[in-house]
Design a protein around this motif. Structure first.
Motif, mmCIF file in Angstrom:
data_model
loop_
_atom_site.group_PDB
_atom_site.id
_atom_site.type_symbol
_atom_site.label_atom_id
_atom_site.label_comp_id
_atom_site.label_asym_id
_atom_site.label_seq_id
_atom_site.Cartn_x
_atom_site.Cartn_y
_atom_site.Cartn_z
ATOM 1 N N LEU A 60 0.896 -1.156 -0.080
ATOM 2 C CA LEU A 60 -0.199 0.039 0.309
ATOM 3 C C LEU A 60 1.009 1.387 0.278
ATOM 4 N N LEU A 61 2.328 1.169 0.312
ATOM 5 C CA LEU A 61 3.575 2.238 -0.208
ATOM 6 C C LEU A 61 2.704 2.489 -1.344
ATOM 7 N N SER A 62 2.925 4.138 -1.563
ATOM 8 C CA SER A 62 3.146 4.566 -3.355
ATOM 9 C C SER A 62 5.068 5.136 -3.940
ATOM 10 N N HIS A 63 5.668 5.271 -2.409
ATOM 11 C CA HIS A 63 6.921 5.018 -2.393
ATOM 12 C C HIS A 63 7.559 4.850 -0.827
ATOM 13 N N ARG A 64 8.796 4.808 -1.264
ATOM 14 C CA ARG A 64 9.132 4.057 -0.357
ATOM 15 C C ARG A 64 10.808 4.413 -0.415
ATOM 16 N N TRP A 65 10.848 4.620 0.839
ATOM 17 C CA TRP A 65 13.428 5.154 0.689
ATOM 18 C C TRP A 65 14.182 4.553 1.293
ATOM 19 N N SER A 66 14.785 4.044 0.895
ATOM 20 C CA SER A 66 16.299 3.633 2.144
ATOM 21 C C SER A 66 16.491 4.631 2.760
ATOM 22 N N LYS A 67 16.805 5.995 1.171
ATOM 23 C CA LYS A 67 18.000 7.099 1.431
ATOM 24 C C LYS A 67 17.265 7.850 2.641
ATOM 25 N N THR A 68 17.341 7.463 3.964
ATOM 26 C CA THR A 68 16.358 8.745 4.865
ATOM 27 C C THR A 68 17.532 9.063 5.975
ATOM 28 N N VAL A 69 16.646 10.389 5.747
ATOM 29 C CA VAL A 69 18.075 11.340 7.060
ATOM 30 C C VAL A 69 17.340 12.514 7.896
ATOM 31 N N SER A 70 18.373 12.815 8.609
ATOM 32 C CA SER A 70 18.093 14.310 9.002
ATOM 33 C C SER A 70 18.522 15.638 8.932
ATOM 34 N N TYR A 71 18.781 16.689 9.552
ATOM 35 C CA TYR A 71 19.571 17.619 9.648
ATOM 36 C C TYR A 71 19.865 18.782 11.049
ATOM 37 N N PHE A 72 20.246 18.404 11.497
ATOM 38 C CA PHE A 72 20.494 18.723 12.975
ATOM 39 C C PHE A 72 21.368 20.281 13.134
ATOM 40 N N GLY A 73 22.324 19.899 12.014
ATOM 41 C CA GLY A 73 23.000 21.226 12.481
ATOM 42 C C GLY A 73 22.470 22.696 12.384
ATOM 43 N N ASP A 74 23.416 23.907 12.372
ATOM 44 C CA ASP A 74 22.358 25.051 11.591
ATOM 45 C C ASP A 74 22.830 25.371 10.689
ATOM 46 N N GLY A 75 23.343 24.907 10.438
ATOM 47 C CA GLY A 75 23.531 24.758 8.391
ATOM 48 C C GLY A 75 24.819 26.135 8.234
ATOM 49 N N ILE A 76 25.076 26.743 9.041
ATOM 50 C CA ILE A 76 26.404 27.399 8.580
ATOM 51 C C ILE A 76 27.324 26.778 8.549
ATOM 52 N N LYS A 77 28.023 26.406 9.607
ATOM 53 C CA LYS A 77 29.145 25.440 9.353
ATOM 54 C C LYS A 77 28.922 24.656 8.573
ATOM 55 N N ASP A 78 30.210 24.368 8.448
ATOM 56 C CA ASP A 78 30.249 23.073 7.419
ATOM 57 C C ASP A 78 29.605 21.325 8.043
ATOM 58 N N LYS A 79 30.222 21.323 9.320
ATOM 59 C CA LYS A 79 29.063 20.449 9.871
ATOM 60 C C LYS A 79 28.238 20.736 9.678
ATOM 61 N N GLY A 80 27.313 22.162 10.089
ATOM 62 C CA GLY A 80 26.187 21.970 10.077
ATOM 63 C C GLY A 80 25.014 21.895 8.547
ATOM 64 N N ASN A 81 25.508 21.276 7.802
ATOM 65 C CA ASN A 81 25.486 20.669 6.605
ATOM 66 C C ASN A 81 25.947 19.178 6.158
ATOM 67 N N SER A 82 26.294 18.239 6.933
ATOM 68 C CA SER A 82 26.259 17.325 7.413
ATOM 69 C C SER A 82 24.917 16.144 7.470
ATOM 70 N N PRO A 83 24.388 15.483 7.175
ATOM 71 C CA PRO A 83 23.667 14.747 7.293
ATOM 72 C C PRO A 83 23.185 13.512 8.254
ATOM 73 N N THR A 84 22.409 13.191 9.092
ATOM 74 C CA THR A 84 22.411 12.363 10.435
ATOM 75 C C THR A 84 21.345 11.145 9.030
ATOM 76 N N LYS A 85 22.450 10.105 9.053
ATOM 77 C CA LYS A 85 21.809 9.333 8.484
ATOM 78 C C LYS A 85 20.868 7.981 9.250
ATOM 79 N N HIS A 86 19.665 7.255 8.640
ATOM 80 C CA HIS A 86 18.695 7.020 9.507
ATOM 81 C C HIS A 86 18.919 4.889 9.116
ATOM 82 N N TYR A 87 19.270 5.208 8.339
ATOM 83 C CA TYR A 87 19.026 3.947 8.068
ATOM 84 C C TYR A 87 17.500 2.546 7.705
ATOM 85 N N TYR A 88 16.686 3.068 8.242
ATOM 86 C CA TYR A 88 15.427 2.881 8.488
ATOM 87 C C TYR A 88 14.725 2.977 7.269
#
Length: 403
Positions: A60-88
């Motif tokens: 019943l899923l119309s779409h399914r993603w394996s590349k699931t990520v989040s971003y918790f940095g401030d977006g200003i510094k380089d590390k702020g743009n690195s994704p947290t990978k969920h692997y789920y």
């Protein structure tokens, strides 16, 4: 006048999830709703793929993603743009297929296009009086019409926190997310002015739908007072503009607003609730579909057993139903989640980013169980304690109500 076993109010996901299970119990059931159960559902429903796999409904899923990520940095510094990978894996429910699957199981249940105006109980039976003047009698009335129910009684809460979201399905000048990617939470805040940073945080929820079409949604997890749709729209466009992304074409706009911390209903009342009317929205995430699918079968089975006792009144049937829906274990888990939500609502965007960055360092089993409300109470207490111990000092102080 015919006396039904059960009369269901509503025709959305909650009503159909429960009706589809009750239909298996050989009961005399009808439904009433201002909308036809065949009218297409408008909102999108996301879900962790494993929650549908559990019921053999992954198709019943119309779409399914394996590349699931989040971003918790401030977006200003380089590390702020690195994704947290969920692997789920995360999925988007095909609303039409899901609705049709439930309706198929609901065969035999008649839905009347009516609006319940008044519900009374007399001689152990409930009577529903509709706006049209139609009267219907049932041994049990179940309100699955949503969180705005006027028939389910609960303690009064002045400051009801709302989850609000404004989203766009459309085409963009530049892809707002990477190819085949799903973004659960993007809290990067480099597009916000200092004045906006002082307000409640919001995040981007986004997905690649294929064919150069994307869904992007600015979401406020929970706040009181709630964000207006206009404010969220401005934040979303500001976020996109900051990356040089323009909206080229809009196929669909989505507006969401629902309570996250409604008090649990009183158990001793003659109307039983289900779904939003029964405070089943998960306080940690705002999700409910998985919970509907997990909790409907047991409730339906138990109600069928209770209805075999001819002397039970509507009050007794509903009270027993509430005890099945909200047993001690689930009530305690709900209280813990509500406490956590209250603390998160007090966090500024920096502290909230720090909290979630730490949260996703839990094992996959732990954070998935937390977000789906499937951890047994002892395990939930363990996970919350582990989270606290491993949190940065500023998060610890926030959880303890110390600035």
């Amino acid at each position: 006048m015919e006396i039904l076993d059960i009369l269901i109010l509503g025709s959305g996901p909650a009503a159909l999830c429960l009706a589809s299970e009750l239909a298996k119990q050989n009961l005399n059931i009808k439904g009433i709703s201002t909308k036809s159960p065949y009218e297409k559902w408008e909102n999108t429903y996301g879900i962790w793929a494993s929650e549908l796999e559990e019921f053999g409904l992954a198709s019943l899923l119309s779409h399914r993603w394996s590349k699931t990520v989040s971003y918790f940095g401030d977006g200003i510094k380089d590390k702020g743009n690195s994704p947290t990978k969920h692997y789920y894996d995360y999925g988007l429910i095909n609303q039409e297929a899901f609705q049709n699957e439930l309706l198929k199981t609901c065969k035999g249940i008649q839905w009347l296009n009516e609006t319940a105006k008044l519900i009374t109980s007399e001689n152990k039976i409930s009577e529903v009086i509709c706006s049209s003047g139609l009267k219907l009698k049932a041994r049990l009335v179940i309100d699955a019409s949503g969180h705005k129910s006027k028939f389910v009684k609960r303690p009064f809460l002045k400051e009801v926190a709302q989850q609000a979201a404004y989203g766009i399905v459309g085409k963009f000048s530049t892809p707002p997310v990477d190819k085949d990617q799903f973004v659960l939470m993007d809290f990067r805040s480099d597009h916000l002015e200092d004045e906006e940073l002082l307000k409640s945080p919001s995040f981007l929820y986004a997905m690649d739908l294929g064919s150069e079409t994307y869904f992007v949604e600015e979401t406020s997890l929970a706040s009181y007072p709630s964000f207006s749709q206009d404010h969220l729209k401005k934040r979303l466009l500001s976020r996109l503009n900051n990356k040089g992304i323009k909206v080229v074409e809009i196929f669909h706009e989505e507006n969401c607003l629902f309570p996250m911390n409604l008090p649990l209903p009183y158990k001793k009342q003659s109307v039983l609730g289900f779904g939003g009317a029964a405070s089943m929205v998960h306080p940690a995430s705002g999700y409910m579909i998985g919970s509907l699918l997990r909790r409907a079968p047991l409730l339906a089975e138990k109600l069928a057993i209770f209805l075999k006792e001819p002397n039970y009144s509507s009050l007794e049937l509903a009270t027993k139903g509430w005890s099945v829906l909200w047993p001690f274990e689930l009530i305690q888990r709900h209280r813990l989640y509500q406490y956590g939500l209250r603390r998160l609502m007090s966090f500024d965007e920096s502290r909230l980013r720090s909290f979630f960055s730490n949260f996703f360092k839990l094992s996959t089993e732990e954070w998935v169980g937390f977000l789906t409300n499937t951890l047994p109470l002892p395990k939930l207490i363990y996970v919350m304690s582990k989270m606290f111990i491993n949190s940065p000092l500023k998060v610890k102080l926030g959880m303890l109500k110390i600035k």
